[in-house]
Design an enzyme around this catalytic site. Structure first.
Site, mmCIF file in Angstrom:
data_model
loop_
_atom_site.group_PDB
_atom_site.id
_atom_site.type_symbol
_atom_site.label_atom_id
_atom_site.label_comp_id
_atom_site.label_asym_id
_atom_site.label_seq_id
_atom_site.Cartn_x
_atom_site.Cartn_y
_atom_site.Cartn_z
ATOM 1 N N ASN A 108 0.885 -1.161 0.000
ATOM 2 C CA ASN A 108 0.000 0.000 0.000
ATOM 3 C C ASN A 108 0.922 1.209 0.000
ATOM 4 O O ASN A 108 1.590 1.486 0.996
ATOM 5 C CB ASN A 108 -0.898 -0.026 1.237
ATOM 6 C CG ASN A 108 -1.986 1.021 1.186
ATOM 7 O OD1 ASN A 108 -1.878 2.019 0.477
ATOM 8 N ND2 ASN A 108 -3.037 0.833 1.968
ATOM 9 N N LYS A 125 3.245 1.627 3.243
ATOM 10 C CA LYS A 125 2.524 1.642 4.524
ATOM 11 C C LYS A 125 3.041 0.577 5.486
ATOM 12 O O LYS A 125 3.182 -0.595 5.126
ATOM 13 C CB LYS A 125 1.033 1.447 4.252
ATOM 14 C CG LYS A 125 0.132 1.609 5.477
ATOM 15 C CD LYS A 125 -1.314 1.539 5.023
ATOM 16 C CE LYS A 125 -2.301 1.670 6.164
ATOM 17 N NZ LYS A 125 -3.701 1.607 5.674
ATOM 18 N N GLU A 144 -6.300 -5.703 4.549
ATOM 19 C CA GLU A 144 -4.997 -5.147 4.178
ATOM 20 C C GLU A 144 -3.859 -6.107 4.515
ATOM 21 O O GLU A 144 -2.853 -6.163 3.815
ATOM 22 C CB GLU A 144 -4.783 -3.790 4.855
ATOM 23 C CG GLU A 144 -5.651 -2.697 4.257
ATOM 24 C CD GLU A 144 -5.241 -1.311 4.703
ATOM 25 O OE1 GLU A 144 -4.062 -0.946 4.512
ATOM 26 O OE2 GLU A 144 -6.099 -0.598 5.262
ATOM 27 N N ASN A 195 -8.394 5.901 3.585
ATOM 28 C CA ASN A 195 -9.744 5.393 3.281
ATOM 29 C C ASN A 195 -10.212 4.756 4.574
ATOM 30 O O ASN A 195 -9.728 3.673 4.936
ATOM 31 C CB ASN A 195 -9.723 4.305 2.206
ATOM 32 C CG ASN A 195 -9.508 4.803 0.776
ATOM 33 O OD1 ASN A 195 -9.847 4.118 -0.169
ATOM 34 N ND2 ASN A 195 -8.925 5.972 0.617
#
Length: 315
Positions: A108, A125, A144, A195
Site C-alpha cells: 500500500n 505503509k 490489508e 480510506n
C-alpha cells in the site's frame, strides 16, 4: 520571524465504485489538480488508494487483486497524464495506490512528485490494519494484511519543493512513533492519505468517535511534532459501504485551518506559513534541548504491554 508561504491543497475524493475505471478516477484527480493549481497550490495531496475502490473490503485471491487493482509501474499508461499535467501546471502531488514491486511484492504505497513531475519519494505503509483470514460473517472485510506486505522502507522525509515533506498512510496517523520519526528528520509538512470505513467490524464503535479520533490524531500530531498536516480521504458510499470524509489541513498549532464540507470530490486549500512550525520547534518543543531518549528505550524494546517497571523508592 519572516514568513515562508507554501500553497498547500488537499483533494478529497468522493466514492470510486468497483465498476469505475482507472481513466475515470484519473480524470477526477486531474480536475482537482487543476483547481488546486488555480488557487495557488505548490502541492496537492490525494487520498490513499486513489485510483480504485477500497478493494480490501472484498475476499479474492491475491492474483485476482493484482490483476484488477494493483499498479505494476508508476507512472502507468493511465496515470501518465497526471504527471504531464502536473509539470505543465508546476504543481507537486502526493498519490496513494496499490503497488506491485519489481520483485513481485505488494504494498500500500504513496509517492511524492515534485513540480517537475519527478518522483522524489516513496512510502510503503507500515501500520497495516485489519486481518488476513476470511471473516465471511462480517458485513464487509478489512483485508490489508492479506493483500499487502508491511512497508520495508521506513519513515522518511524528503527535501523538495522548498520544504521538508514526509508521508504516512491511513492507520499510520494513529501511531505517535511514526510522526516522531518524521519530526526527528525536521519535517515541515506531513501528507496523509486515507480510506476509513465509518463502521468498525470488530466492535460497535459509535460513528461519531471514528471522526473524533481521526481529527484528534491529526491535531495532536501536528502540535506535538510542529508540522503542517495535509490529510486527504476518500469518502461516501462505495458499493454501499460508507467511508467517512474529514479531509483537513492542520497547522502546527493543532488548529484545523481547512476542512472538507461534504463527501464528494472537493479541494481545500490554505497558504501555509512554514515558519510557524519553526516557531514551535524553537519555543515549545525544542527537541535538542528537552528530549531524553535514554528514558524512552521501552518504545523499541517492547511490541506490546508488559510488566510494570516501578519499584519502591529508596528513602
Amino acid at each position: 520571524m519572516s514568513k515562508r508561504p507554501f500553497g498547500l491543497a488537499v483533494a478529497q475524493l468522493g466514492p470510486i465504485q468497483p465498476q469505475d475505471t482507472r481513466q475515470q478516477a484519473v480524470a477526477r484527480l486531474l480536475e482537482m489538480m487543476k483547481e488546486a493549481a488555480g488557487r495557488g497550490a505548490k502541492m496537492v495531496v490525494f487520498p490513499e488508494l486513489a485510483l480504485t475502490t477500497f478493494f480490501p473490503r472484498y475476499w479474492m485471491s491475491e492474483e485476482e487483486a493484482i490483476e484488477r487493482y494493483f499498479e505494476k509501474t508508476m507512472p502507468s499508461a493511465d496515470t501518465q497524464i497526471l504527471f504531464d499535467t502536473a509539470k505543465k501546471l508546476s504543481i507537486g502531488f502526493y498519490l496513494g495506490y496499490a503497488e506491485v514491486s519489481k520483485e513481485g511484492k505488494r504494498f500500500n504505497t504513496s509517492i511524492l512528485v515534485n513540480q517537475q513531475a519527478e518522483i522524489v519519494g516513496r512510502y510503503r505503509k507500515i501500520h497495516l490494519p485489519g486481518h488476513s483470514d476470511n471473516k465471511s460473517h462480517a458485513p464487509f472485510q478489512h483485508l490489508e494484511k492479506k493483500y499487502f506486505e508491511v512497508g520495508n522502507e521506513g519513515f522518511n522525509v524528503w527535501e523538495t519543493m522548498d520544504s521538508r515533506i514526509g508521508m504516512l498512510l491511513c492507520n499510520d496517523r494513529r501511531w505517535g512513533e511514526a510522526w516522531r520519526v518524521l519530526a526527528l528528520q525536521n519535517a515541515e509538512i506531513v501528507a496523509v492519505g486515507y480510506n476509513t470505513p465509518s463502521q468498525n467490524i470488530h466492535w460497535n464503535e459509535p460513528p461519531h468517535l471514528r471522526m473524533f479520533h481521526h481529527l484528534l490524531s491529526l491535531q495532536a500530531a501536528a502540535y506535538q511534532n510542529c508540522v503542517w498536516v495535509a490529510a486527504a480521504g476518500k469518502a461516501g458510499k462505495e458499493d454501499g459501504f460508507h467511508l467517512f470524509a474529514g479531509s483537513a489541513i492542520v497547522a502546527p498549532t493543532g488548529e484545523i485551518v481547512a476542512q472538507a464540507q461534504g463527501e464528494d470530490d472537493e479541494v481545500i486549500f490554505c497558504q501555509a506559513d512554514l515558519a510557524l512550525g519553526d516557531t514551535f520547534k524553537q519555543h515549545i518543543f525544542n527537541f535538542a534541548a528537552h528530549r531524553r531518549p535514554e528514558h524512552y528505550t521501552l518504545i523499541t524494546e517492547r511490541v506490546g504491554p508488559g510488566s510494570a517497571l516501578g519499584k519502591p523508592p529508596l528513602l
